[in-house]
Design a protein around this motif. Structure first.
Motif, mmCIF file in Angstrom:
data_model
loop_
_atom_site.group_PDB
_atom_site.id
_atom_site.type_symbol
_atom_site.label_atom_id
_atom_site.label_comp_id
_atom_site.label_asym_id
_atom_site.label_seq_id
_atom_site.Cartn_x
_atom_site.Cartn_y
_atom_site.Cartn_z
ATOM 1 N N ALA A 1 46.003 48.193 49.613
ATOM 2 C CA ALA A 1 45.259 47.606 50.726
ATOM 3 C C ALA A 1 45.261 46.084 50.615
ATOM 4 C CB ALA A 1 43.830 48.131 50.719
ATOM 5 N N LEU A 2 45.255 45.424 51.788
ATOM 6 C CA LEU A 2 45.338 43.966 51.805
ATOM 7 C C LEU A 2 44.187 43.321 51.042
ATOM 8 C CD1 LEU A 2 46.763 41.418 52.786
ATOM 9 C CD2 LEU A 2 45.439 41.580 54.906
ATOM 10 N N TRP A 3 42.972 43.857 51.185
ATOM 11 C CA TRP A 3 41.835 43.252 50.498
ATOM 12 C C TRP A 3 41.928 43.435 48.996
ATOM 13 C CZ3 TRP A 3 37.869 45.846 47.822
ATOM 14 C CH2 TRP A 3 37.869 47.240 47.927
ATOM 15 N N HIS A 4 42.554 44.540 48.540
ATOM 16 C CA HIS A 4 42.821 44.716 47.112
ATOM 17 C C HIS A 4 43.806 43.649 46.632
ATOM 18 C CE1 HIS A 4 41.603 49.254 46.891
ATOM 19 N NE2 HIS A 4 40.591 48.439 46.663
ATOM 20 N N LEU A 5 44.853 43.434 47.418
ATOM 21 C CA LEU A 5 45.879 42.462 47.046
ATOM 22 C C LEU A 5 45.296 41.052 46.962
ATOM 23 C CD1 LEU A 5 48.860 41.807 46.487
ATOM 24 C CD2 LEU A 5 49.202 41.596 48.953
ATOM 25 N N VAL A 6 44.466 40.690 47.934
ATOM 26 C CA VAL A 6 43.866 39.357 47.932
ATOM 27 C C VAL A 6 42.953 39.184 46.723
ATOM 28 C CG1 VAL A 6 42.289 37.820 49.159
ATOM 29 C CG2 VAL A 6 44.048 39.073 50.428
ATOM 30 N N GLY A 7 42.132 40.190 46.452
ATOM 31 C CA GLY A 7 41.226 40.117 45.311
ATOM 32 C C GLY A 7 41.967 40.002 43.995
ATOM 33 N N LEU A 8 43.011 40.810 43.808
ATOM 34 C CA LEU A 8 43.806 40.748 42.585
ATOM 35 C C LEU A 8 44.489 39.393 42.443
ATOM 36 C CD1 LEU A 8 45.607 44.219 42.261
ATOM 37 C CD2 LEU A 8 43.667 43.346 40.953
ATOM 38 N N THR A 9 44.990 38.875 43.557
ATOM 39 C CA THR A 9 45.694 37.587 43.517
ATOM 40 C C THR A 9 44.760 36.467 43.060
ATOM 41 O OG1 THR A 9 47.203 38.292 45.288
ATOM 42 C CG2 THR A 9 47.011 35.923 44.876
ATOM 43 N N LEU A 10 43.548 36.453 43.572
ATOM 44 C CA LEU A 10 42.589 35.409 43.192
ATOM 45 C C LEU A 10 42.216 35.519 41.711
ATOM 46 C CD1 LEU A 10 40.264 35.425 46.340
ATOM 47 C CD2 LEU A 10 41.988 33.716 45.718
ATOM 48 N N LEU A 11 41.942 36.749 41.262
ATOM 49 C CA LEU A 11 41.602 36.947 39.850
ATOM 50 C C LEU A 11 42.773 36.588 38.942
ATOM 51 C CD1 LEU A 11 39.651 40.334 40.004
ATOM 52 C CD2 LEU A 11 38.721 38.101 39.383
ATOM 53 N N ALA A 12 43.988 36.979 39.362
ATOM 54 C CA ALA A 12 45.173 36.700 38.551
ATOM 55 C C ALA A 12 45.463 35.210 38.500
ATOM 56 C CB ALA A 12 46.378 37.457 39.113
ATOM 57 N N ALA A 13 45.252 34.516 39.611
ATOM 58 C CA ALA A 13 45.488 33.066 39.626
ATOM 59 C C ALA A 13 44.537 32.366 38.664
ATOM 60 C CB ALA A 13 45.311 32.524 41.046
ATOM 61 N N GLY A 14 43.268 32.793 38.651
ATOM 62 C CA GLY A 14 42.317 32.205 37.717
ATOM 63 C C GLY A 14 42.682 32.487 36.274
ATOM 64 N N THR A 15 43.093 33.722 36.002
ATOM 65 C CA THR A 15 43.503 34.088 34.639
ATOM 66 C C THR A 15 44.737 33.303 34.216
ATOM 67 O OG1 THR A 15 42.646 36.327 35.005
ATOM 68 C CG2 THR A 15 44.155 36.010 33.143
ATOM 69 N N GLY A 16 45.692 33.186 35.132
ATOM 70 C CA GLY A 16 46.911 32.427 34.823
ATOM 71 C C GLY A 16 46.615 30.972 34.541
ATOM 72 N N ALA A 17 45.677 30.385 35.298
ATOM 73 C CA ALA A 17 45.321 28.981 35.071
ATOM 74 C C ALA A 17 44.713 28.775 33.694
ATOM 75 C CB ALA A 17 44.344 28.516 36.154
ATOM 76 N N VAL A 18 43.880 29.731 33.267
ATOM 77 C CA VAL A 18 43.285 29.646 31.921
ATOM 78 C C VAL A 18 44.369 29.750 30.850
ATOM 79 C CG1 VAL A 18 41.764 30.814 30.279
ATOM 80 C CG2 VAL A 18 41.041 30.523 32.655
ATOM 81 N N LEU A 19 45.277 30.691 31.025
ATOM 82 C CA LEU A 19 46.351 30.866 30.049
ATOM 83 C C LEU A 19 47.258 29.630 30.002
ATOM 84 C CD1 LEU A 19 47.351 34.589 30.749
ATOM 85 C CD2 LEU A 19 46.021 33.705 28.828
ATOM 86 N N LYS A 20 47.506 29.035 31.161
ATOM 87 C CA LYS A 20 48.364 27.855 31.205
ATOM 88 C C LYS A 20 47.727 26.683 30.469
ATOM 89 C CE LYS A 20 51.261 25.187 34.337
ATOM 90 N NZ LYS A 20 51.741 25.039 35.734
ATOM 91 N N ARG A 21 46.416 26.539 30.607
ATOM 92 C CA ARG A 21 45.721 25.456 29.886
ATOM 93 C C ARG A 21 45.803 25.648 28.373
ATOM 94 N NH1 ARG A 21 41.896 25.595 34.195
ATOM 95 N NH2 ARG A 21 40.537 27.003 33.022
ATOM 96 N N ARG A 22 45.992 26.891 27.955
ATOM 97 C CA ARG A 22 46.136 27.182 26.530
ATOM 98 C C ARG A 22 47.608 27.213 26.102
ATOM 99 N NH1 ARG A 22 41.505 28.881 24.105
ATOM 100 N NH2 ARG A 22 39.723 29.300 25.476
ATOM 101 N N ASN A 23 48.490 26.743 27.003
ATOM 102 C CA ASN A 23 49.929 26.634 26.722
ATOM 103 C C ASN A 23 50.585 27.983 26.421
ATOM 104 O OD1 ASN A 23 49.972 23.775 27.000
ATOM 105 N ND2 ASN A 23 49.087 23.594 24.950
#
Length: 347
Positions: A183-205
């Protein structure tokens, strides 16, 4: 230090147009994994002829994020239960890496005439950014190492789907992906959570931070049954195409002469990598009764992001593939320096 300027919009648009054209031609010709291999081949060729090609960092991270989300959609309790059999497979992977690394370095010294350090760094089966950082601290030929490694990744990107097609009955046309879109709302929610997680991981190199962030979030949500379904084609296929385009841009600024000098080395390394990969996959297929498609993609020493994309396209076990490639990078972190001389060798 001069600031890094964003790529010219016209350059970005022409690069993406080339990638889309390559995907369309490859799909029309029935080439294996067309949305990855087509753009990689066409953009690489254009880059070598002198065309400037670029993919913006934000677009790259976005495509990695979607590929990570796609990988997580294959996680379920049955997949996690099968993880108990993975230690034997990791041993097979480690042995294959040693064969590729040491055998490849020996071949480059004997047949191509590389010095010891350049040969071993060029033969390292992956972890390109780490290998190049090691190159700067030695007398290795950095340009040669870079071009050989880039050619190796491109060759494996093009050949791994072909080997899978020859050795299995997997559908490589991508005409019908299994499963209903989430579902589109599932995809949007996952994308936002994943983007935040990815940003944290990127800051930790952490390498491939947004791909891993997408996979972690999607794996948890799909493993618990919260977000059933696959990433829709309208998001997945453009991401695969951008991934292939990105591979091709690595040849921007590389001359035909540089490629000619490095081509023999890259072909030797790619052939050895495929032989070791097939041998390890056949052995583990007999011992663990795992699908050949999954084993071949998990053992092939291509780029982490590239093999992740191929695993999604060819319906391999995403958890198995991702874990094995993460283990390969971890092992190389210690393996490559261990085999570099403590003092500068005579050439």
């Amino acid at each position: 230090m001069k600031p890094v300027l964003p790529p010219d919009p016209a350059t970005v648009l022409s690069t993406l147009a080339l990638g889309a054209a390559g995907a369309g031609v490859a799909y029309g010709l029935g080439v294996p994994a067309p949305f990855l291999t087509g753009p990689a081949a066409l953009v690489s060729a254009a880059s070598v002829t002198g065309l400037v090609t670029r993919v913006p960092l934000a677009l790259r991270d976005g495509c990695f994020l979607v590929i990570g989300l796609s990988m997580g959609t294959g996680i379920n309790p049955e997949v996690l239960a099968a993880a108990a059999s993975w230690p034997a497979s990791l041993v097979a992977l480690a042995l294959a890496l040693l064969v590729i690394f040491l055998g490849g370095a020996g071949a480059l010294r004997r047949w191509i005439g590389f010095d010891l350090v350049t040969a071993r760094l060029a033969a390292a089966p992956g972890h390109l950014s780490y290998v190049l950082s090691l190159s700067t601290e030695t007398r290795a030929d950095i340009a040669t190492v870079s071009v050989v490694q880039t050619l190796r990744v491109l060759t494996l990107t093009l050949l791994v789907p072909l080997v899978v097609a020859l050795m299995t009955d997997a559908d490589l046309t991508m005409t019908a992906r299994p499963g209903a879109p989430m579902a589109l709302w599932h995809l949007v929610g996952l994308t936002l959570l994943a983007a935040g997680t990815g940003a944290v991981l990127k800051r930790r190199n952490v390498p491939a931070a947004f791909l891993l962030g997408g996979m972690l979030v999607s794996s948890v949500s799909h493993g618990t049954g919260v977000t059933p379904g696959i990433v829709p084609d309208w998001a997945a296929i453009p991401s695969f195409t951008i991934m292939g385009t990105l591979i091709g841009t690595r040849f921007s600024g590389v001359t035909a002469g540089m490629i000619a000098r490095a081509l023999g080395a890259a072909l030797i390394l790619s052939a050895l990598a495929l032989l070791a990969t097939v041998a390890a996959a056949l052995a583990m297929h007999a011992v663990l009764i795992l699908p050949m498609t999954t084993l071949l993609i998990a053992y092939a020493p291509g780029g982490l992001e590239t093999m992740a994309a191929i695993s999604v396209m060819l319906e391999a076990d995403p958890a198995f593939v991702a874990f094995h490639h993460a283990f390969r990078l971890f092992l190389l972190t210690f393996l490559v320096p261990a085999f570099l001389p403590r003092t500068e060798p005579e050439t």
